[in-house]
Design an enzyme around this catalytic site. Structure first.
Site, PDB file in Angstrom:
ATOM      1  N   CYS A   8       0.864  -1.190   0.000  1.00 44.46           N
ATOM      2  CA  CYS A   8       0.000   0.000   0.000  1.00 44.46           C
ATOM      3  C   CYS A   8       0.895   1.232   0.000  1.00 44.46           C
ATOM      4  CB  CYS A   8      -0.974  -0.021   1.177  1.00 44.46           C
ATOM      5  SG  CYS A   8      -0.213  -0.030   2.808  1.00 44.46           S
ATOM      6  N   ASN A  11       2.100   1.538   4.481  1.00 47.14           N
ATOM      7  CA  ASN A  11       2.433   0.275   5.165  1.00 47.14           C
ATOM      8  C   ASN A  11       2.130   0.321   6.667  1.00 47.14           C
ATOM      9  OD1 ASN A  11       5.307  -1.859   5.787  1.00 47.14           O
ATOM     10  ND2 ASN A  11       3.317  -2.466   5.077  1.00 47.14           N
ATOM     11  N   CYS A  13      -1.584   0.736   7.423  1.00 49.69           N
ATOM     12  CA  CYS A  13      -3.024   0.436   7.487  1.00 49.69           C
ATOM     13  C   CYS A  13      -3.385  -0.811   6.670  1.00 49.69           C
ATOM     14  CB  CYS A  13      -3.848   1.631   7.007  1.00 49.69           C
ATOM     15  SG  CYS A  13      -3.624   3.122   8.003  1.00 49.69           S
ATOM     16  N   ARG A  14      -3.486  -0.655   5.360  1.00 56.55           N
ATOM     17  CA  ARG A  14      -4.076  -1.721   4.550  1.00 56.55           C
ATOM     18  C   ARG A  14      -3.167  -2.943   4.355  1.00 56.55           C
ATOM     19  NH1 ARG A  14      -5.299   2.160  -0.335  1.00 56.55           N
ATOM     20  NH2 ARG A  14      -3.365   2.975   0.537  1.00 56.55           N
ATOM     21  N   SER A  15      -1.930  -2.733   3.880  1.00 56.00           N
ATOM     22  CA  SER A  15      -1.105  -3.909   3.534  1.00 56.00           C
ATOM     23  C   SER A  15      -0.665  -4.745   4.738  1.00 56.00           C
ATOM     24  CB  SER A  15       0.077  -3.537   2.632  1.00 56.00           C
ATOM     25  OG  SER A  15       1.005  -2.710   3.285  1.00 56.00           O
ATOM     26  N   ASP A 126      -8.467   4.062   1.047  1.00 55.01           N
ATOM     27  CA  ASP A 126      -7.451   4.402   2.047  1.00 55.01           C
ATOM     28  C   ASP A 126      -8.158   4.877   3.312  1.00 55.01           C
ATOM     29  OD1 ASP A 126      -5.431   5.459   3.548  1.00 55.01           O
ATOM     30  OD2 ASP A 126      -4.439   6.432   1.859  1.00 55.01           O
TER      31      ASP A 126
HETATM   32  P1  4NP Z   1      -1.891   2.781   4.073  1.00 51.51           P
HETATM   33  O1  4NP Z   1      -2.568   4.136   4.634  1.00 51.51           O
HETATM   34  O2  4NP Z   1      -1.301   3.120   2.716  1.00 51.51           O
HETATM   35  O3  4NP Z   1      -3.045   1.843   3.966  1.00 51.51           O
HETATM   36  O4  4NP Z   1      -0.854   2.376   5.100  1.00 51.51           O
HETATM   37  C1  4NP Z   1      -1.863   5.341   4.713  1.00 51.51           C
HETATM   38  C2  4NP Z   1      -1.056   5.563   5.793  1.00 51.51           C
HETATM   39  C3  4NP Z   1      -0.373   6.770   5.895  1.00 51.51           C
HETATM   40  C4  4NP Z   1      -0.527   7.724   4.917  1.00 51.51           C
HETATM   41  C5  4NP Z   1      -1.338   7.488   3.826  1.00 51.51           C
HETATM   42  C6  4NP Z   1      -2.008   6.284   3.721  1.00 51.51           C
HETATM   43  N1  4NP Z   1       0.150   8.975   5.041  1.00 51.51           N
HETATM   44  O5  4NP Z   1      -0.069   9.858   4.194  1.00 51.51           O
HETATM   45  O6  4NP Z   1       0.945   9.159   5.990  1.00 51.51           O
END
Ligand code: 4NP
Length: 159
Positions: A8, A11, A13-15, A126
């Site tokens: 993702c 790294n 939240c989703r992955s 997201d």
């Molecule tokens: P992820 O979510 O890609 O599912 O881990 C996010 C976590 C942090 C951010 C964006 C998306 N960020 O902009 O810090």
């Protein structure tokens, strides 16, 4: 050993949740000797960090063990992993760009929702800027998609 990498943006939240759900399902299917997985982000925003508190709460609620530290996709991942499973289309674009910069390409790259039955959208939304309910929705999408991914792998790799 078939190696699967969930990817993702951050790294956190989703992955990491996807990899934890996948690992839990492998355990129940007795595929631990045949398949392994990890997760990473295309960005360097959260290197070394624990998953988001809301990710951990969601995993705990569903009794999914989750132990991970954020890391960024790197050159050796393209050599090491057989399947690249991206959470959204922006991740796919970033993975391809990074591969080009490393003068390589992913062996096989998929969007995780390609494996979900009747997805309403191709991206896993997201959840970072939303509330807890966004994480529950992500969990449901990942749970269904990963069942489909495992079915594909059972067929493709004759497990
Ligand atoms: P992820 O979510 O890609 O599912 O881990 C996010 C976590 C942090 C951010 C964006 C998306 N960020 O902009 O810090």
């Amino acid at each position: 050993m078939i190696k699967v990498l969930f990817i993702c943006l951050g790294n956190i939240c989703r992955s990491p949740l996807a990899a934890a759900i996948f690992a839990e399902k492998l355990l129940h299917k007795d595929y631990k000797q045949k398949i392994c997985c990890d997760s990473c982000g295309t960005s360097d925003y959260h290197i070394g960090e624990l998953p988001d508190e809301r990710t951990l709460t969601c995993a705990e609620k569903h009794a999914i063990p989750l132990h991970h530290r954020g890391r960024q996709l790197n050159r050796s991942d393209f050599k090491d992993f057989d399947l690249f499973i991206a959470m959204d289309q922006a991740n796919c674009r970033d993975i391809k760009k990074m591969a080009t910069a490393f003068n390589t390409q992913p062996r096989q790259l998929f969007l995780i929702r390609e494996f979900q039955d009747n997805p309403d959208f191709l991206d896993v939304p997201d959840p970072y800027y939303g509330g807890e309910d966004g994480f529950e929705k992500v969990y449901e999408i990942l749970d269904e998609s990963i069942d489909g991914l495992i079915k594909m792998m059972e067929k493709e790799f004759k497990l």
